[in-house]
Scaffold this motif. Sequence first.
Motif, short mmCIF file in Angstrom:
data_model
loop_
_atom_site.label_atom_id
_atom_site.label_comp_id
_atom_site.label_asym_id
_atom_site.label_seq_id
_atom_site.Cartn_x
_atom_site.Cartn_y
_atom_site.Cartn_z
N GLN A 72 23.33 115.06 118.50
CA GLN A 72 24.54 114.99 119.33
C GLN A 72 24.68 113.61 119.94
OE1 GLN A 72 25.84 118.23 121.94
NE2 GLN A 72 25.78 116.84 123.67
N GLY A 73 25.88 113.04 119.87
CA GLY A 73 26.18 111.81 120.56
C GLY A 73 26.17 110.57 119.68
N LYS A 74 26.97 109.57 120.07
CA LYS A 74 27.07 108.33 119.31
C LYS A 74 25.75 107.57 119.30
CE LYS A 74 32.03 107.64 120.10
NZ LYS A 74 33.07 106.76 120.69
N ALA A 75 24.98 107.69 120.39
CA ALA A 75 23.70 106.99 120.45
C ALA A 75 22.74 107.50 119.38
CB ALA A 75 23.08 107.14 121.84
N MET A 76 22.87 108.79 119.03
CA MET A 76 22.01 109.33 117.98
C MET A 76 22.38 108.74 116.62
SD MET A 76 19.72 111.37 119.17
CE MET A 76 19.25 112.44 117.83
N ILE A 77 23.67 108.50 116.42
CA ILE A 77 24.11 107.88 115.17
C ILE A 77 23.49 106.49 115.03
CG2 ILE A 77 26.10 107.00 113.90
CD1 ILE A 77 27.76 109.21 115.13
N ALA A 78 23.55 105.73 116.12
CA ALA A 78 23.00 104.38 116.11
C ALA A 78 21.48 104.41 115.92
CB ALA A 78 23.35 103.66 117.41
N ALA A 79 20.80 105.35 116.60
CA ALA A 79 19.35 105.44 116.49
C ALA A 79 18.94 105.81 115.07
CB ALA A 79 18.81 106.46 117.48
N THR A 80 19.69 106.72 114.46
CA THR A 80 19.37 107.14 113.10
C THR A 80 19.57 106.00 112.11
OG1 THR A 80 20.13 109.36 113.67
CG2 THR A 80 19.81 108.89 111.35
N ARG A 81 20.65 105.26 112.28
CA ARG A 81 20.90 104.12 111.40
C ARG A 81 19.78 103.09 111.54
NH1 ARG A 81 25.59 102.99 113.03
NH2 ARG A 81 26.81 104.05 111.43
N GLY A 82 19.33 102.90 112.80
CA GLY A 82 18.28 101.92 113.04
C GLY A 82 16.95 102.33 112.44
N GLU A 83 16.62 103.63 112.48
CA GLU A 83 15.33 104.10 112.00
C GLU A 83 15.34 104.45 110.51
OE1 GLU A 83 13.15 106.94 114.27
OE2 GLU A 83 14.03 106.32 116.17
N ASN A 84 16.51 104.84 109.99
CA ASN A 84 16.58 105.32 108.62
C ASN A 84 17.44 104.47 107.71
OD1 ASN A 84 15.29 108.30 108.77
ND2 ASN A 84 16.49 107.94 110.62
N GLY A 85 18.20 103.54 108.29
CA GLY A 85 19.01 102.65 107.47
C GLY A 85 20.32 103.22 106.98
N ARG A 86 20.62 104.46 107.33
CA ARG A 86 21.90 105.05 106.93
C ARG A 86 22.35 106.03 108.01
NH1 ARG A 86 20.75 110.02 103.98
NH2 ARG A 86 18.49 110.26 103.69
N PRO A 87 23.65 106.24 108.14
CA PRO A 87 24.16 107.08 109.24
C PRO A 87 23.95 108.56 108.98
CG PRO A 87 25.95 106.36 107.83
CD PRO A 87 24.72 105.64 107.34
N LEU A 88 24.12 109.34 110.04
CA LEU A 88 24.08 110.79 109.95
C LEU A 88 25.31 111.32 109.22
CD1 LEU A 88 23.07 111.51 113.64
CD2 LEU A 88 21.67 112.15 111.68
N SER A 89 25.18 112.51 108.64
CA SER A 89 26.35 113.17 108.06
C SER A 89 27.38 113.46 109.14
CB SER A 89 25.93 114.47 107.37
OG SER A 89 25.03 114.21 106.32
N ALA A 90 26.91 113.85 110.32
CA ALA A 90 27.80 114.13 111.45
C ALA A 90 26.99 114.19 112.72
CB ALA A 90 28.53 115.46 111.24
N ALA A 91 27.59 113.75 113.81
CA ALA A 91 27.03 113.98 115.14
C ALA A 91 27.77 115.19 115.69
CB ALA A 91 27.24 112.76 116.04
#
Length: 232
Positions: A75-94
């Motif tokens: 949940q949340g935009k910060a999770m999208i950014a954190a996932t991109r930073g750790e995994n190199g690609r965005p989430l399917s959805a927040a």
Amino acid sequence: MNFAAGFARPGSQRNIHGLRVCDLDWNGALELVSSRASACEGHTMLSFLTIDKARQSLRDIAYREILESCLLLPQGKAMIAATRGENGRPLSAAIDGVAFVMALLTYMAVPKRIGVAGDDAAQLGEVLAKLRAHAPWHDFVMLGRDTSGVKVDVLLAGMLGENQEKWLHRTVSRDDARVAIAVGPLFKVLSSEVAGMPEIFRKLHMSWLYSLCAEPWHIALGKTEAGSRSPR
């Protein structure tokens, strides 16, 4: 082992601050949770993981262990950014927890017995009325602090004075509910009345959606103890 590992499939999980999060779109997440609510056996505790919860778990080992036993949705935009930073690609959805729970109630077409637990009796009465209007085919029941012996398909925990995940872990057993959900600020959203709300939202029983959009700080709070704080 993180509960999400039980639903592992290629590309369906991400690692965020060491926690395994289910990476599903809205349809996939609704189908997954709905299926758990209809399962003949098993118990699922669902939490919407915000970046604040993830960081809190780094400081609180007991809380981290609880989150590791949960099905976690991001949940949340910060999770999208954190996932991109750790995994190199965005989430399917927040996935916003408030909107997800309301969508889940309508997604489950087969009537369910749904328990509602909180720490404000007056608020719970209003929440029950809103939920019954939103999805009248379900049987909504108010639960007290002690849920032992109560059998429900889904339990919604919306207490604002304490950590919802810790309360669920301490109070609800696998025999009490198929799915137990830490709903974050849902009850606060349902019981709030935003000035200037168009009458059409009330007639459609969608006042919760107007409140959520008009006061998006509810989304930003999105953590278990957030109800005791004011937006800044």
